[in-house]
Design an enzyme around this catalytic site. Structure first.
Site, PDB file in Angstrom:
ATOM      1  N   ARG A   1      21.011  -6.747 116.321  1.00  0.00           N
ATOM      2  CA  ARG A   1      20.730  -5.701 116.707  1.00  0.00           C
ATOM      3  C   ARG A   1      21.172  -4.788 118.149  1.00  0.00           C
ATOM      4  O   ARG A   1      22.306  -3.577 118.287  1.00  0.00           O
ATOM      5  CB  ARG A   1      18.824  -5.612 117.441  1.00  0.00           C
ATOM      6  CG  ARG A   1      18.299  -5.019 116.067  1.00  0.00           C
ATOM      7  CD  ARG A   1      16.776  -5.469 116.132  1.00  0.00           C
ATOM      8  NE  ARG A   1      16.116  -6.407 116.987  1.00  0.00           N
ATOM      9  CZ  ARG A   1      15.347  -5.965 118.057  1.00  0.00           C
ATOM     10  NH1 ARG A   1      15.082  -4.447 118.964  1.00  0.00           N
ATOM     11  NH2 ARG A   1      14.926  -7.300 118.615  1.00  0.00           N
TER      12      ARG A   1
ATOM     13  N   TYR B   1      24.335 -13.623 108.311  1.00  0.00           N
ATOM     14  CA  TYR B   1      23.560 -12.092 108.478  1.00  0.00           C
ATOM     15  C   TYR B   1      24.262 -10.725 108.026  1.00  0.00           C
ATOM     16  O   TYR B   1      25.840 -10.882 107.547  1.00  0.00           O
ATOM     17  CB  TYR B   1      22.863 -11.820 109.440  1.00  0.00           C
ATOM     18  CG  TYR B   1      22.388 -12.148 110.512  1.00  0.00           C
ATOM     19  CD1 TYR B   1      20.703 -12.027 110.490  1.00  0.00           C
ATOM     20  CD2 TYR B   1      22.981 -13.227 111.700  1.00  0.00           C
ATOM     21  CE1 TYR B   1      19.872 -12.958 111.179  1.00  0.00           C
ATOM     22  CE2 TYR B   1      21.876 -13.739 112.163  1.00  0.00           C
ATOM     23  CZ  TYR B   1      20.733 -13.686 112.163  1.00  0.00           C
ATOM     24  OH  TYR B   1      19.770 -13.710 113.093  1.00  0.00           O
TER      25      TYR B   1
ATOM     26  N   ASP C   1      13.624 -10.583 113.113  1.00  0.00           N
ATOM     27  CA  ASP C   1      12.759  -9.043 113.400  1.00  0.00           C
ATOM     28  C   ASP C   1      11.817  -9.051 111.802  1.00  0.00           C
ATOM     29  O   ASP C   1      12.443  -9.005 111.033  1.00  0.00           O
ATOM     30  CB  ASP C   1      13.179  -8.305 113.917  1.00  0.00           C
ATOM     31  CG  ASP C   1      14.019  -8.239 115.108  1.00  0.00           C
ATOM     32  OD1 ASP C   1      13.092  -9.020 115.747  1.00  0.00           O
ATOM     33  OD2 ASP C   1      15.012  -7.980 114.839  1.00  0.00           O
TER      34      ASP C   1
ATOM     35  N   ASP D   1      16.749  -0.110 116.527  1.00  0.00           N
ATOM     36  CA  ASP D   1      17.294  -0.539 114.700  1.00  0.00           C
ATOM     37  C   ASP D   1      16.016   1.009 114.325  1.00  0.00           C
ATOM     38  O   ASP D   1      15.702   1.678 115.334  1.00  0.00           O
ATOM     39  CB  ASP D   1      16.652  -2.071 114.215  1.00  0.00           C
ATOM     40  CG  ASP D   1      15.075  -2.180 114.666  1.00  0.00           C
ATOM     41  OD1 ASP D   1      13.887  -1.071 115.850  1.00  0.00           O
ATOM     42  OD2 ASP D   1      14.557  -3.359 115.067  1.00  0.00           O
TER      43      ASP D   1
END
Length: 244
Positions: A182, A76, A48, A90
């Protein structure tokens, strides 16, 4: 290095840059370095724009490895803000709702996180690259369409709570391909009877490729100047590209 025979390069994608922008930057730098010879370049998994970290770029014949590389596990580091939600889960969209957080303790959060470890069914974000009858979901969502995506299986190998400073919490997440962090943030918020959205996301690893070993796309052209590169003739370059 032989970029036509194929190379896999790991880049640290900057904040707000798209994955396709990195591909464009790499392709242009390679074309310039090889005297205008065009070369096939592609990425092995979108990251993203608001996320940073590892993005794998394949060149030449290595583009045939994209599916293999996409299947690698990923890691992550994510910062979630509890007590609120956004349409995209987000910071791309503004807060659209707020929820209570006074009941959330570190122990309650850790219990909720444990419930997500293993194979889970995850509904992707409507603002995502998932396709509905050939159209990206985010295109439909931006047009105001009622987007409904089906849940799909993903695996969360582990979640570690790195910091707990309400309303912000930071997590390390080890997961399978296809996992939307997300969407995981959304689901964690719901599990806490509250809300949550991402305020920061960094992909620190894809398989053996780590963020600390990545190239910087903004200095890639300069880095190329210091590399020994096999430059094929124009005829050889066309033959290689046509054979893929």
């Amino acid at each position: 290095m032989n970029f036509f025979d194929g190379e896999v390069l790991a880049f640290d994608k900057p904040y707000r840059a798209t994955s396709f922008k990195v591909v464009y930057t790499v392709r242009n730098a390679l074309t310039a370095r090889m005297d205008g010879r065009k070369i096939k370049v592609g990425h092995a998994g979108t990251l993203d724009p608001l996320a940073t970290g590892v993005l794998l770029i394949c060149t030449g014949r290595a583009t045939k490895r994209i599916e293999e590389l996409q299947a690698l596990d990923k890691e992550y580091e994510a910062t979630l803000r509890l007590g609120a939600t956004t349409a995209s889960y987000d910071m791309e969209h503004p807060v659209d709702a707020e929820y209570p957080t006074a009941h959330i303790t570190r122990e309650l959060l850790e219990e909720a996180l444990r419930s997500f470890v293993g194979e889970i069914q995850q509904v992707p974000p409507v603002y995502s690259a998932c396709k509905i009858e050939g159209t990206h979901a985010y295109h439909l969502a931006r047009r105001g369409a009622d987007v409904r995506l089906r849940p799909r299986p993903v695996t969360i190998y582990g979640i570690e709570l790195l910091s707990f400073e309400m309303p912000d919490v930071r997590l390390r997440i080890h997961c399978s391909k296809g996992t939307y962090i997300r969407a995981l943030a959304r689901d964690i918020g719901e599990a806490l009877h509250s809300g949550a959205y991402l305020t920061a996301l960094r992909r620190t690893r894809i398989g053996p490729y780590k963020a600390g070993d990545c190239l910087d796309p903004t200095t890639f052209a300069d880095w190329l100047q210091g590399q020994e590169i096999e430059i094929p003739t124009i005829t050889e370059a066309r033959t290689t590209n046509d054979s893929k």
